[in-house]
Design a protein around this motif. Structure first.
Motif, PDB file in Angstrom:
ATOM      1  N   MET A 689       0.844  -1.199   0.000  1.00  0.00           N
ATOM      2  CA  MET A 689       0.000   0.000   0.000  1.00  0.00           C
ATOM      3  C   MET A 689       0.878   1.247   0.000  1.00  0.00           C
ATOM      4  SD  MET A 689      -3.293  -0.923   0.201  1.00  0.00           S
ATOM      5  CE  MET A 689      -4.285   0.215   1.167  1.00  0.00           C
ATOM      6  N   GLU A 690       0.610   2.146  -0.932  1.00  0.00           N
ATOM      7  CA  GLU A 690       1.283   3.442  -0.977  1.00  0.00           C
ATOM      8  C   GLU A 690       0.233   4.526  -0.729  1.00  0.00           C
ATOM      9  OE1 GLU A 690       4.363   3.762  -4.244  1.00  0.00           O
ATOM     10  OE2 GLU A 690       3.257   1.978  -4.908  1.00  0.00           O
ATOM     11  N   VAL A 691       0.290   5.125   0.441  1.00  0.00           N
ATOM     12  CA  VAL A 691      -0.713   6.099   0.870  1.00  0.00           C
ATOM     13  C   VAL A 691      -0.204   7.501   0.560  1.00  0.00           C
ATOM     14  CG1 VAL A 691      -2.077   6.936   2.819  1.00  0.00           C
ATOM     15  CG2 VAL A 691      -1.404   4.512   2.703  1.00  0.00           C
ATOM     16  N   LYS A 692      -0.930   8.214  -0.278  1.00  0.00           N
ATOM     17  CA  LYS A 692      -0.543   9.558  -0.690  1.00  0.00           C
ATOM     18  C   LYS A 692      -1.638  10.549  -0.319  1.00  0.00           C
ATOM     19  CE  LYS A 692       1.914   7.520  -4.628  1.00  0.00           C
ATOM     20  NZ  LYS A 692       2.106   7.562  -6.104  1.00  0.00           N
ATOM     21  N   ALA A 693      -1.390  11.801  -0.603  1.00  0.00           N
ATOM     22  CA  ALA A 693      -2.346  12.837  -0.228  1.00  0.00           C
ATOM     23  C   ALA A 693      -3.644  12.737  -1.017  1.00  0.00           C
ATOM     24  CB  ALA A 693      -1.719  14.211  -0.418  1.00  0.00           C
ATOM     25  N   ASP A 694      -3.552  12.337  -2.288  1.00  0.00           N
ATOM     26  CA  ASP A 694      -4.746  12.362  -3.136  1.00  0.00           C
ATOM     27  C   ASP A 694      -5.222  10.987  -3.574  1.00  0.00           C
ATOM     28  OD1 ASP A 694      -2.510  11.902  -4.678  1.00  0.00           O
ATOM     29  OD2 ASP A 694      -3.234  13.061  -6.397  1.00  0.00           O
ATOM     30  N   GLU A 695      -4.450   9.944  -3.284  1.00  0.00           N
ATOM     31  CA  GLU A 695      -4.839   8.595  -3.684  1.00  0.00           C
ATOM     32  C   GLU A 695      -4.031   7.572  -2.906  1.00  0.00           C
ATOM     33  OE1 GLU A 695      -3.898   8.302  -7.836  1.00  0.00           O
ATOM     34  OE2 GLU A 695      -1.755   8.023  -7.481  1.00  0.00           O
ATOM     35  N   THR A 696      -4.505   6.340  -2.950  1.00  0.00           N
ATOM     36  CA  THR A 696      -3.748   5.212  -2.402  1.00  0.00           C
ATOM     37  C   THR A 696      -3.600   4.173  -3.502  1.00  0.00           C
ATOM     38  OG1 THR A 696      -4.382   5.494  -0.082  1.00  0.00           O
ATOM     39  CG2 THR A 696      -3.828   3.282  -0.785  1.00  0.00           C
ATOM     40  N   LEU A 697      -2.401   3.655  -3.655  1.00  0.00           N
ATOM     41  CA  LEU A 697      -2.144   2.590  -4.615  1.00  0.00           C
ATOM     42  C   LEU A 697      -1.971   1.279  -3.867  1.00  0.00           C
ATOM     43  CD1 LEU A 697       0.410   4.348  -7.006  1.00  0.00           C
ATOM     44  CD2 LEU A 697      -2.063   4.092  -7.313  1.00  0.00           C
ATOM     45  N   ALA A 698      -2.657   0.255  -4.340  1.00  0.00           N
ATOM     46  CA  ALA A 698      -2.571  -1.078  -3.740  1.00  0.00           C
ATOM     47  C   ALA A 698      -2.063  -2.047  -4.795  1.00  0.00           C
ATOM     48  CB  ALA A 698      -3.935  -1.525  -3.221  1.00  0.00           C
ATOM     49  N   THR A 699      -0.908  -2.665  -4.541  1.00  0.00           N
ATOM     50  CA  THR A 699      -0.321  -3.601  -5.495  1.00  0.00           C
ATOM     51  C   THR A 699      -0.318  -5.008  -4.912  1.00  0.00           C
ATOM     52  OG1 THR A 699       1.107  -1.875  -6.408  1.00  0.00           O
ATOM     53  CG2 THR A 699       1.697  -4.148  -6.894  1.00  0.00           C
ATOM     54  N   PHE A 700      -1.062  -5.911  -5.557  1.00  0.00           N
ATOM     55  CA  PHE A 700      -1.085  -7.317  -5.168  1.00  0.00           C
ATOM     56  C   PHE A 700       0.114  -8.016  -5.805  1.00  0.00           C
ATOM     57  CE2 PHE A 700      -5.395  -5.923  -4.624  1.00  0.00           C
ATOM     58  CZ  PHE A 700      -5.944  -6.712  -3.628  1.00  0.00           C
ATOM     59  N   HIS A 701       0.953  -8.639  -5.007  1.00  0.00           N
ATOM     60  CA  HIS A 701       2.064  -9.450  -5.492  1.00  0.00           C
ATOM     61  C   HIS A 701       1.665 -10.911  -5.299  1.00  0.00           C
ATOM     62  CE1 HIS A 701       5.078  -6.213  -6.018  1.00  0.00           C
ATOM     63  NE2 HIS A 701       4.330  -5.597  -5.104  1.00  0.00           N
ATOM     64  N   LEU A 702       1.482 -11.631  -6.401  1.00  0.00           N
ATOM     65  CA  LEU A 702       0.818 -12.934  -6.366  1.00  0.00           C
ATOM     66  C   LEU A 702       1.655 -14.027  -7.005  1.00  0.00           C
ATOM     67  CD1 LEU A 702      -2.699 -11.641  -7.487  1.00  0.00           C
ATOM     68  CD2 LEU A 702      -1.918 -12.079  -5.146  1.00  0.00           C
ATOM     69  N   ILE A 703       1.600 -15.212  -6.377  1.00  0.00           N
ATOM     70  CA  ILE A 703       2.254 -16.403  -6.894  1.00  0.00           C
ATOM     71  C   ILE A 703       1.224 -17.523  -6.933  1.00  0.00           C
ATOM     72  CG2 ILE A 703       3.072 -17.087  -4.590  1.00  0.00           C
ATOM     73  CD1 ILE A 703       5.549 -18.288  -5.933  1.00  0.00           C
ATOM     74  N   PRO A 704       1.176 -18.332  -8.004  1.00  0.00           N
ATOM     75  CA  PRO A 704       0.168 -19.399  -8.088  1.00  0.00           C
ATOM     76  C   PRO A 704       0.226 -20.343  -6.899  1.00  0.00           C
ATOM     77  CG  PRO A 704       1.223 -19.074 -10.216  1.00  0.00           C
ATOM     78  CD  PRO A 704       1.990 -18.244  -9.225  1.00  0.00           C
ATOM     79  N   ALA A 705      -0.946 -20.829  -6.501  1.00  0.00           N
ATOM     80  CA  ALA A 705      -1.039 -21.689  -5.313  1.00  0.00           C
ATOM     81  C   ALA A 705      -0.177 -22.934  -5.435  1.00  0.00           C
ATOM     82  CB  ALA A 705      -2.493 -22.074  -5.070  1.00  0.00           C
ATOM     83  N   GLY A 706       0.019 -23.440  -6.652  1.00  0.00           N
ATOM     84  CA  GLY A 706       0.795 -24.656  -6.833  1.00  0.00           C
ATOM     85  C   GLY A 706       2.254 -24.531  -6.466  1.00  0.00           C
ATOM     86  N   GLU A 707       2.733 -23.286  -6.283  1.00  0.00           N
ATOM     87  CA  GLU A 707       4.146 -23.071  -5.966  1.00  0.00           C
ATOM     88  C   GLU A 707       4.436 -23.090  -4.471  1.00  0.00           C
ATOM     89  OE1 GLU A 707       6.381 -22.863  -8.454  1.00  0.00           O
ATOM     90  OE2 GLU A 707       4.682 -23.145  -9.812  1.00  0.00           O
ATOM     91  N   VAL A 708       3.403 -23.135  -3.651  1.00  0.00           N
ATOM     92  CA  VAL A 708       3.614 -22.938  -2.221  1.00  0.00           C
ATOM     93  C   VAL A 708       4.308 -24.126  -1.558  1.00  0.00           C
ATOM     94  CG1 VAL A 708       1.456 -23.912  -1.323  1.00  0.00           C
ATOM     95  CG2 VAL A 708       2.480 -21.938  -0.190  1.00  0.00           C
ATOM     96  N   ALA A 709       4.268 -25.300  -2.170  1.00  0.00           N
ATOM     97  CA  ALA A 709       4.930 -26.471  -1.591  1.00  0.00           C
ATOM     98  C   ALA A 709       6.390 -26.577  -2.004  1.00  0.00           C
ATOM     99  CB  ALA A 709       4.190 -27.740  -1.998  1.00  0.00           C
ATOM    100  N   LYS A 710       6.873 -25.620  -2.781  1.00  0.00           N
ATOM    101  CA  LYS A 710       8.263 -25.635  -3.254  1.00  0.00           C
ATOM    102  C   LYS A 710       9.099 -24.652  -2.436  1.00  0.00           C
ATOM    103  CE  LYS A 710       6.545 -26.486  -7.940  1.00  0.00           C
ATOM    104  NZ  LYS A 710       6.462 -25.944  -9.321  1.00  0.00           N
ATOM    105  N   ASP A 711      10.296 -25.074  -2.102  1.00  0.00           N
ATOM    106  CA  ASP A 711      11.185 -24.247  -1.298  1.00  0.00           C
ATOM    107  C   ASP A 711      12.096 -23.442  -2.224  1.00  0.00           C
ATOM    108  OD1 ASP A 711      12.885 -23.100   0.466  1.00  0.00           O
ATOM    109  OD2 ASP A 711      13.656 -24.958   1.331  1.00  0.00           O
ATOM    110  N   TYR A 712      11.699 -22.212  -2.508  1.00  0.00           N
ATOM    111  CA  TYR A 712      12.475 -21.368  -3.422  1.00  0.00           C
ATOM    112  C   TYR A 712      13.703 -20.764  -2.754  1.00  0.00           C
ATOM    113  CZ  TYR A 712       9.345 -21.625  -7.404  1.00  0.00           C
ATOM    114  OH  TYR A 712       8.639 -22.076  -8.495  1.00  0.00           O
ATOM    115  N   SER A 713      13.850 -20.925  -1.453  1.00  0.00           N
ATOM    116  CA  SER A 713      15.037 -20.391  -0.793  1.00  0.00           C
ATOM    117  C   SER A 713      16.293 -21.125  -1.237  1.00  0.00           C
ATOM    118  CB  SER A 713      14.887 -20.500   0.729  1.00  0.00           C
ATOM    119  OG  SER A 713      14.956 -21.848   1.152  1.00  0.00           O
ATOM    120  N   LYS A 714      16.131 -22.301  -1.813  1.00  0.00           N
ATOM    121  CA  LYS A 714      17.272 -23.087  -2.263  1.00  0.00           C
ATOM    122  C   LYS A 714      17.519 -22.913  -3.763  1.00  0.00           C
ATOM    123  CE  LYS A 714      16.260 -26.592   1.262  1.00  0.00           C
ATOM    124  NZ  LYS A 714      16.932 -25.850   2.301  1.00  0.00           N
TER     125      LYS A 714
END
Length: 739
Positions: A689-714
C-alpha cells in the motif's frame, strides 16, 4: 426461535428487496467438510539477509547466536517509540531467569547508542521471551537494535535488526506498508516473504491480519504432511486429540502447546528476515486460538457439545502476548510486563496508529467480543426461526413477487406438539436420536438435544422428507398451514454440520433472518465489536483528521456470493439461487456490516478496509466503502478448498455447479458481486500500500497456489521472481480501479 407475539413491530422499508429463493434440499450442494478457518499452511527455509554487526565479544555476529533461535523482531511503531522482542534459549539453564542486554542505535555500526539497557531479565515464567518498549526516539527514523546474553564470561549476540518509527503527527509525507495474513507452516514454504525481501521495499511497517500460527499439528482436511515441515508439541499430553486413525491430529491446548507453535514458525529464516527488517503491527484472528472461534468458544465439534474453553483461550492469549511485539496498554519505557496485559474477557488488542498527516490506522479485534454464528451448527433443519407473524412483518414493503415466493408450500409449517401430529413427532424423535448417536453423542446427550430441538413449529419442507423416508402415509399436507422460515430454508441440511451454518448459506433467506434478529435483539445478535471497542471505533473515526482512515479487520468485508439463479446449465432448482460462501467472515453479520458501512460512507471521508482470512485476493467497493483483501502467505487457497469440498460432496469436476463454483470461481464471483473490482482465488502473496495525499495505490504481489509447496530459498532469486505477478489498483473518490 422466535414465536408469535414477541418483539415490537418491524420496519424493513429500508432494506433492499429480496430475490425469490427456494429452499435447499438435504442433498444440495455440499456435504459436511472441514475447513479449519478456510486457509492453509506455509513457510520457507532460506538464507536470510542480515545487517552484520561488529562486536568483538560476540560469537558469530553475522549469523546470530544459537541462543536466540527465533531471532528478534519489532512492532507497534509510533513517532517516539517502538516495541522490540527477543527470546533467549539456554538448555543448561532452562528453569532460570536469564540476563539480557539491549542496544539501540541510529547507525548500523552501533558507535552511537540511544539506549544501552543492561538490566533486562528473560523470565522462565514467560518462556524467556522479552518485549521492551523503547521510548524517546525521533519520528520517521530508522534504528538498529540487537540483544546479547552473557554466559561463562562470553557474550552471545543476536543478529542486528532494524526498525522504523512513525512520522510525527501532521507530517505531510507518504506512507508505504504491506498487509498480509495466514501463514500456516505445515508442508508449505514462505515464498511470499522471500519475494518481499527480494523487492527490498522501503516500508514503514507490515500489518499482519491474523492466523500468524495455526493451532493444529496436521489436520489432513487442510494441512499437508508433505514437504518436511511440521509442528510437534513438546508436551503432546497437554493437547486436544482430534480425529481418528489416519486423520488423527492434535490441537494446541496447554500454554506449552501454544508456545511451541510460535517457536516453530519463528525458526523460519524468511520470516525471521522480514521481522529483522520491518516493524510489524499484528492482530489475531481465529487460529491463534481455535478455528472459527468466537470469544472463548471453539467449533471443532460443530455443536455436538459445549466447547467453551476459557483456560485454553487464556493459554492462547498468553503465548500470543509473549511472542508478538505489541503493546496492549501503552506501557512506559522498559520491559513490558506480560502478566499485567489484559486477558479475556477483558482482552484489549484493538488500537490505533497515526502516520503523519495522511494515515490513521485502526486495528480492530473481530474475534474476542463477537457473538456466535447466527445459525447454530447443531440447529435442527426443520426448526422454524420466523413464524407467520414475524415473516409477515419482515416482508412488509417488499414486492408482491417476493411475498408470493414465501407463500409456496415449501414454507409451510406445523406445531409438531399438536396432539394431531403425535405419530409424526415420534418418528422425528426416533430419527433424530439415531442421527445424533451416529454422530457420536451419548444416549443421554442425544436425548437432551432431541428434546430441545424436536418441538414446536417445524417446517414441512424438512419434516416431510424425513417422514416420507420412514412411512410415507405420515406425510403432512401443506395446504392451509401457516408459512414461516426455517433453518432448512437457509441451507441447513443436517445435524452438527457447518453447511448451512458457517458455510454455504442461502443468502436471501439468511439476510432476512439476520435483519429480524438484529431488530429484535437491538443489534446484539450482530454486535461484532462489543460496546467498548465499538465506542473506541466510532470515536476514533469521528475525530480523525487524517486524509485516509484505514480499518484493519482480520476477516474480509468483500461479499463472497455465488449467484446461480441465471445459470441455465444448473438444472437443480435448489441450486439456482444465491449463496454466501462463508458466514464466518463479515457476510455472517450482514445487517451490522450494512449499517456500519452506510454510516462510514455518510460521515467519514476516505475510509478503506484492509483484511484477510479467506485465502484469496479481492478489491471491492462495499456500500460505497473501498475494501481490499490480502491473499494467504501460504494457507490453502479458497479455490482449492472449494474444489475438495465439491468433490467430497459427490460432484464431478465436469458438473455444471463445479464449473461455476470452482473452475470459473473468479468469474462467478465477479458476476455475482457487483462491487467486486478484482478477484483471484488461487494465488498466495501480499499487498503493498502506498498512501498519498490524493490517492492510495494497492499492489497485489501474487504467486500461483501450486508453488507454495516448493522451497524457493534453495533456488536462484530469478526463479521465484519469474513466478510472481503484480496487479496495481488505485483507491480514490470512494472507488477502486486498475491503475
Amino acid at each position: 426461535m422466535f414465536r408469535a407475539g414477541r418483539g415490537a413491530p418491524l420496519d424493513f422499508a429500508a432494506w433492499e428487496p429480496l430475490h425469490p429463493c427456494s429452499p435447499l434440499e438435504s442433498n444440495a450442494l455440499f456435504n459436511p467438510f472441514k475447513r479449519r478457518t478456510f486457509l492453509q499452511a506455509v513457510v520457507a527455509v532460506a538464507a536470510t539477509t542480515t545487517f552484520g554487526c561488529s562486536d568483538d565479544d560476540s560469537t558469530d555476529a553475522s549469523a546470530g547466536s544459537p541462543y536466540f533461535p527465533q531471532s528478534l523482531a519489532s512492532g507497534d511503531p509510533r513517532p517516539d517509540s517502538v516495541v522490540v522482542w527477543v527470546r533467549v534459549e539456554d538448555k543448561d539453564r532452562a528453569g532460570d531467569d536469564l540476563p539480557l542486554r539491549l542496544e539501540v542505535s541510529p547507525t548500523e555500526d552501533f558507535k552511537t547508542l540511544v539506549l544501552d539497557k543492561k538490566d533486562l531479565t528473560a523470565r522462565a515464567e514467560h518462556d524467556h521471551a522479552v518485549k521492551v518498549k523503547v521510548t524517546g526516539l525521533s519520528a520517521r527514523t530508522t534504528y538498529y537494535y540487537r540483544f546479547s546474553y552473557e554466559k561463562d564470561g562470553q557474550k552471545h549476540t543476536t543478529r542486528t535488526a532494524r526498525t522504523r518509527t512513525a512520522p510525527a503527527s501532521g507530517d505531510d509525507v507518504p506512507v508505504k506498508f504491506v498487509f498480509a495474513s495466514c501463514q500456516d507452516f505445515i508442508g508449505r514454504y514462505y515464498n511470499a516473504w522471500q519475494r518481499l525481501l527480494q523487492l527490498d521495499e522501503d516500508l514503514d511497517f507490515v500489518v499482519f491480519l491474523g492466523d500468524y500460527v495455526y493451532e493444529t499439528t496436521g489436520d489432513t482436511s487442510f494441512q499437508s504432511g508433505e514437504g518436511g515441515r511440521a509442528v510437534r508439541f513438546s508436551e503432546p499430553e497437554g493437547a486436544l486429540p482430534q480425529g481418528t486413525g489416519m486423520t488423527a491430529f492434535l490441537a494446541a491446548n496447554s500454554l506449552s502447546n501454544y508456545r511451541d507453535l510460535y517457536k516453530t514458525v519463528r525458526t523460519d529464516k524468511q520470516l525471521q528476515a522480514v521481522h529483522e527488517r520491518y516493524p510489524f503491527i499484528i492482530v489475531w484472528d481465529d487460529h491463534e486460538f481455535s478455528d472459527d472461534c468466537w470469544q472463548d468458544v471453539a467449533t471443532y465439534e460443530d455443536g455436538k457439545k459445549d466447547e467453551t474453553q476459557r483456560d485454553r483461550k487464556l493459554n492462547a492469549e498468553q503465548a500470543f502476548l509473549e511472542y508478538i511485539p505489541l503493546d496492549t496498554v501503552q506501557s512506559p519505557e522498559g520491559a513490558i510486563d506480560v502478566a499485567s496485559e489484559p486477558r479475556f474477557p477483558n482482552s484489549r488488542i484493538y488500537r490505533d496508529f497515526e502516520y503523519g498527516k495522511h494515515l490513521k490506522l485502526l486495528v480492530t479485534d473481530y474475534r474476542s467480543y463477537r457473538p456466535d454464528h447466527l445459525i447454530p451448527e447443531d440447529a435442527y433443519p426443520g426448526g422454524v426461526v420466523l413464524d407467520e407473524m414475524l415473516l409477515g412483518a419482515a416482508l412488509q414493503g417488499q414486492p408482491d413477487a417476493v411475498k408470493q415466493t414465501f407463500q409456496a408450500d415449501a414454507f409451510a409449517y406445523v406445531d409438531i406438539d399438536d396432539p394431531a401430529y403425535a405419530a409424526q413427532k415420534q418418528v422425528l424423535q426416533g430419527v433424530y436420536l439415531s442421527q445424533a448417536k451416529a454422530a457420536g453423542l451419548t444416549d443421554k446427550d442425544a436425548a437432551e438435544k432431541m428434546a430441545a430441538w424436536v418441538k414446536g413449529p417445524l417446517a414441512l419442507f424438512y419434516v416431510n422428507q424425513v417422514l416420507a423416508a420412514v412411512k410415507r402415509e405420515l406425510v403432512i399436507a401443506p395446504a392451509g398451514k401457516p408459512r414461516g422460515l426455517a433453518y432448512a430454508h437457509m441451507g441447513k441440511a443436517a445435524l452438527f454440520n457447518i453447511q448451512g451454518s458457517r458455510y454455504v448459506v442461502v443468502k436471501d433467506t439468511f439476510d432476512l433472518f439476520a435483519a429480524v434478529n438484529f431488530q429484535l435483539s437491538k443489534g446484539k445478535s450482530e454486535d461484532v465489536f462489543g460496546p467498548e471497542q465499538e465506542a473506541w471505533f466510532q470515536q476514533t473515526l469521528a475525530t480523525a483528521t487524517n486524509t485516509w482512515k484505514m480499518v484493519v479487520s482480520s476477516t474480509s468485508l468483500s461479499a463472497l456470493i455465488w449467484d446461480f439463479r441465471q445459470q441455465a446449465d444448473i438444472t437443480d432448482p435448489t441450486l439456482r439461487q444465491r449463496f454466501y460462501f462463508s458466514v464466518d467472515q463479515w457476510d455472517g453479520f450482514p445487517t451490522k456490516k450494512k449499517v456500519m458501512l452506510n454510516a462510514l460512507k455518510k460521515d467519514v471521508s476516505n475510509t478503506v478496509f484492509i483484511s484477510g482470512d479467506i485465502h484469496a485476493s479481492f478489491a471491492s467497493v462495499e456500500e460505497g466503502v473501498p475494501t481490499l483483501t490480502a491473499p494467504a502467505i501460504t494457507s490453502g487457497s479458497i479455490k482449492s478448498l472449494a474444489s475438495l469440498a465439491l468433490i467430497g460432496a459427490g460432484y464431478a469436476t465436469g458438473a455444471p455447479v463445479y464449473q461455476h463454483a470452482v473452475t470459473e470461481m473468479d468469474q462467478t464471483l465477479m458476476k455475482s458481486n457487483p462491487g467486486l473490482r478484482f478477484a483471484d482465488t488461487d494465488s498466495h502473496g501480499f499487498v503493498v500500500m502506498e498512501v498519498k495525499a490524493d490517492e492510495t495505490l494497492a499492489t497485489f504481489h501474487l504467486i500461483p497456489a501450486g508453488e507454495v509447496a516448493k522451497d524457493y530459498s534453495k533456488r536462484a532469486d530469478g526463479e521465484l521472481e519469474a513466478k510472481f505477478t503484480a496487479k496495481t489498483f488505485r483507491v480514490k473518490n470512494s472507488d477502486i480501479q486498475p491503475a
